[in-house]
Motif scaffolding. Structure first.
Motif, PDB file in Angstrom:
ATOM      1  N   GLY A 187      27.019  -4.476  31.217  1.00  0.00           N
ATOM      2  CA  GLY A 187      26.760  -5.050  29.911  1.00  0.00           C
ATOM      3  C   GLY A 187      27.626  -4.394  28.856  1.00  0.00           C
ATOM      4  N   ALA A 188      27.389  -4.761  27.600  1.00  0.00           N
ATOM      5  CA  ALA A 188      28.236  -4.283  26.508  1.00  0.00           C
ATOM      6  C   ALA A 188      28.027  -2.798  26.215  1.00  0.00           C
ATOM      7  N   THR A 189      26.864  -2.265  26.582  1.00  0.00           N
ATOM      8  CA  THR A 189      26.572  -0.849  26.359  1.00  0.00           C
ATOM      9  C   THR A 189      26.535  -0.126  27.695  1.00  0.00           C
ATOM     10  N   PRO A 190      27.410   0.851  27.924  1.00  0.00           N
ATOM     11  CA  PRO A 190      27.405   1.577  29.197  1.00  0.00           C
ATOM     12  C   PRO A 190      26.060   2.244  29.453  1.00  0.00           C
ATOM     13  N   LEU A 191      25.734   2.406  30.719  1.00  0.00           N
ATOM     14  CA  LEU A 191      24.426   2.918  31.123  1.00  0.00           C
ATOM     15  C   LEU A 191      24.395   4.423  31.310  1.00  0.00           C
ATOM     16  N   GLU A 192      25.430   5.141  30.888  1.00  0.00           N
ATOM     17  CA  GLU A 192      25.547   6.579  31.120  1.00  0.00           C
ATOM     18  C   GLU A 192      25.731   6.822  32.629  1.00  0.00           C
ATOM     19  N   THR A 193      25.934   8.077  32.999  1.00  0.00           N
ATOM     20  CA  THR A 193      26.243   8.382  34.403  1.00  0.00           C
ATOM     21  C   THR A 193      25.052   8.140  35.328  1.00  0.00           C
ATOM     22  N   GLY A 194      23.868   8.568  34.899  1.00  0.00           N
ATOM     23  CA  GLY A 194      22.693   8.359  35.740  1.00  0.00           C
ATOM     24  C   GLY A 194      22.316   6.905  35.856  1.00  0.00           C
ATOM     25  N   GLY A 195      22.265   6.210  34.722  1.00  0.00           N
ATOM     26  CA  GLY A 195      21.942   4.795  34.745  1.00  0.00           C
ATOM     27  C   GLY A 195      22.989   3.982  35.471  1.00  0.00           C
ATOM     28  N   GLY A 196      24.265   4.370  35.312  1.00  0.00           N
ATOM     29  CA  GLY A 196      25.328   3.651  36.009  1.00  0.00           C
ATOM     30  C   GLY A 196      25.244   3.808  37.513  1.00  0.00           C
ATOM     31  N   MET A 197      24.956   5.033  37.973  1.00  0.00           N
ATOM     32  CA  MET A 197      24.813   5.253  39.406  1.00  0.00           C
ATOM     33  C   MET A 197      23.580   4.528  39.949  1.00  0.00           C
ATOM     34  N   HIS A 198      22.490   4.584  39.194  1.00  0.00           N
ATOM     35  CA  HIS A 198      21.269   3.887  39.602  1.00  0.00           C
ATOM     36  C   HIS A 198      21.510   2.379  39.694  1.00  0.00           C
ATOM     37  N   HIS A 199      22.217   1.831  38.720  1.00  0.00           N
ATOM     38  CA  HIS A 199      22.529   0.401  38.700  1.00  0.00           C
ATOM     39  C   HIS A 199      23.389   0.002  39.895  1.00  0.00           C
ATOM     40  N   GLY A 230      16.635   4.959  26.017  1.00  0.00           N
ATOM     41  CA  GLY A 230      17.326   4.104  26.976  1.00  0.00           C
ATOM     42  C   GLY A 230      16.639   3.968  28.310  1.00  0.00           C
ATOM     43  N   VAL A 231      15.686   4.845  28.601  1.00  0.00           N
ATOM     44  CA  VAL A 231      15.024   4.816  29.918  1.00  0.00           C
ATOM     45  C   VAL A 231      14.255   3.518  30.120  1.00  0.00           C
ATOM     46  N   GLU A 232      13.659   2.988  29.064  1.00  0.00           N
ATOM     47  CA  GLU A 232      12.855   1.773  29.174  1.00  0.00           C
ATOM     48  C   GLU A 232      13.675   0.499  29.053  1.00  0.00           C
ATOM     49  N   ALA A 233      14.971   0.633  28.863  1.00  0.00           N
ATOM     50  CA  ALA A 233      15.826  -0.554  28.781  1.00  0.00           C
ATOM     51  C   ALA A 233      15.963  -1.200  30.156  1.00  0.00           C
ATOM     52  N   THR A 234      16.459  -2.423  30.174  1.00  0.00           N
ATOM     53  CA  THR A 234      16.687  -3.134  31.434  1.00  0.00           C
ATOM     54  C   THR A 234      18.133  -3.596  31.483  1.00  0.00           C
ATOM     55  N   PRO A 235      18.976  -2.999  32.350  1.00  0.00           N
ATOM     56  CA  PRO A 235      18.685  -1.866  33.234  1.00  0.00           C
ATOM     57  C   PRO A 235      18.577  -0.557  32.448  1.00  0.00           C
ATOM     58  N   PRO A 236      17.947   0.466  33.031  1.00  0.00           N
ATOM     59  CA  PRO A 236      17.755   1.722  32.291  1.00  0.00           C
ATOM     60  C   PRO A 236      19.060   2.461  32.057  1.00  0.00           C
ATOM     61  N   ARG A 237      19.092   3.204  30.964  1.00  0.00           N
ATOM     62  CA  ARG A 237      20.271   3.987  30.583  1.00  0.00           C
ATOM     63  C   ARG A 237      19.852   5.449  30.460  1.00  0.00           C
ATOM     64  N   PHE A 238      20.513   6.319  31.242  1.00  0.00           N
ATOM     65  CA  PHE A 238      20.172   7.743  31.187  1.00  0.00           C
ATOM     66  C   PHE A 238      21.293   8.556  31.822  1.00  0.00           C
ATOM     67  N   LYS A 239      21.287   9.853  31.541  1.00  0.00           N
ATOM     68  CA  LYS A 239      22.319  10.761  32.047  1.00  0.00           C
ATOM     69  C   LYS A 239      21.949  11.249  33.453  1.00  0.00           C
ATOM     70  N   LEU A 240      22.976  11.640  34.214  1.00  0.00           N
ATOM     71  CA  LEU A 240      22.772  12.156  35.564  1.00  0.00           C
ATOM     72  C   LEU A 240      22.371  13.628  35.559  1.00  0.00           C
ATOM     73  N   ALA A 241      22.781  14.366  34.536  1.00  0.00           N
ATOM     74  CA  ALA A 241      22.587  15.821  34.519  1.00  0.00           C
ATOM     75  C   ALA A 241      21.149  16.258  34.764  1.00  0.00           C
TER      76      ALA A 241
END
Length: 239
Positions: free
Chosen positions: A80-92, A186-197
């Motif tokens: 989507g237009a807003t990146p999901l961060e590293t954790g959210g991106g990997m989860h996605h 961002g955690v409650e967004a769909t898909p969720p957005r969060f860091k991997l750290a």
């Protein structure tokens, strides 16, 4: 083994270069940064590579195609237009990466360059994550994690090294991820957005993460100046 290349970032520190080109498609040594990774993954025997995208996403398929040029199969995971961060991106991307029995996969930041040999990575890490660490660069002097003598990691300490953006992960790293991340924005967004750290630190705390120290060349291509320095260095080597 499958692989993920993080390529969804906005590249804000790289402007104006990234106003028209995603950072992993910027060129160094005569080819896009991401192409260096694709070549090494193909040489390793990886065949399926997921590229997560957001900013100027359409440019990746135009530049890289389906991966056949490298003998790869590329899969694009648009966030989507807003990146999901590293954790959210990997989860996605997990549905495209995960196999049976917690099969590990490799993940690489698309905006780094290094001479690390991917063949050194463990195909079956003992825990949920295995991270490649490098000496701390000037822009990140305090590092991220401490590498212990037994190959395990500590979350902090005076001898901390910098995470290189190269690692092997198991899908089980995301078990109970919501409890680990908590109520971060961002955690409650769909898909969720969060860091991997936070997930990495939780794995370290339970003794489920290992690492290694790469002492060779590594560049976090985070500014136009560092990109120019890398390009000049690679050009000098090939001349």
């Amino acid at each position: 083994m499958k692989a993920l290349i993080f390529a969804a970032g906005l590249g804000e520190r790289m402007r104006p270069l990234t106003e028209t080109t995603p950072k992993p498609l910027l060129r160094a040594g005569g080819k896009p940064l991401i192409a260096w990774h694709l070549e090494k993954l193909a040489a390793l025997g990886v065949r399926d590579v997921v590229v997560n995208t957001s900013w100027l996403a359409e440019q990746f398929s135009r530049a890289l195609g389906d991966g056949a040029h490298w003998g790869l199969r590329l899969h694009y995971a648009y966030e989507g237009a807003t990146p999901l961060e590293t954790g959210g991106g990997m989860h996605h991307a997990l549905p495209l990466l995960a196999g049976a029995d917690d099969t590990p996969f490799l993940a690489i930041n698309g905006d780094i360059w290094c001479d690390y040999d991917f063949a050194r990575l463990p195909r079956a890490p003992a825990g949920a994550a295995h991270l490649v660490l490098v000496d701390n660069p000037p822009q990140h002097p305090h590092g991220d994690f401490v590498l212990r003598a037994d190959g395990g990691l500590a979350a902090s300490g005076a001898a901390a090294l910098t995470f290189a953006g190269i690692g092997v992960y198991r899908p089980s790293l995301f078990a109970d991820w919501r409890a680990t991340i908590g109520a971060a924005p961002g955690v409650e967004a769909t898909p969720p957005r969060f860091k991997l750290a936070p997930l990495l630190r939780a794995a370290i705390a339970r003794g489920a993460a290992t690492g290694e120290h790469h002492r060779g060349r590594w560049t976090d291509v985070g500014t136009p100046q560092r990109l120019a320095q890398l390009d000049a260095g690679l050009a000098a080597e090939s001349s």
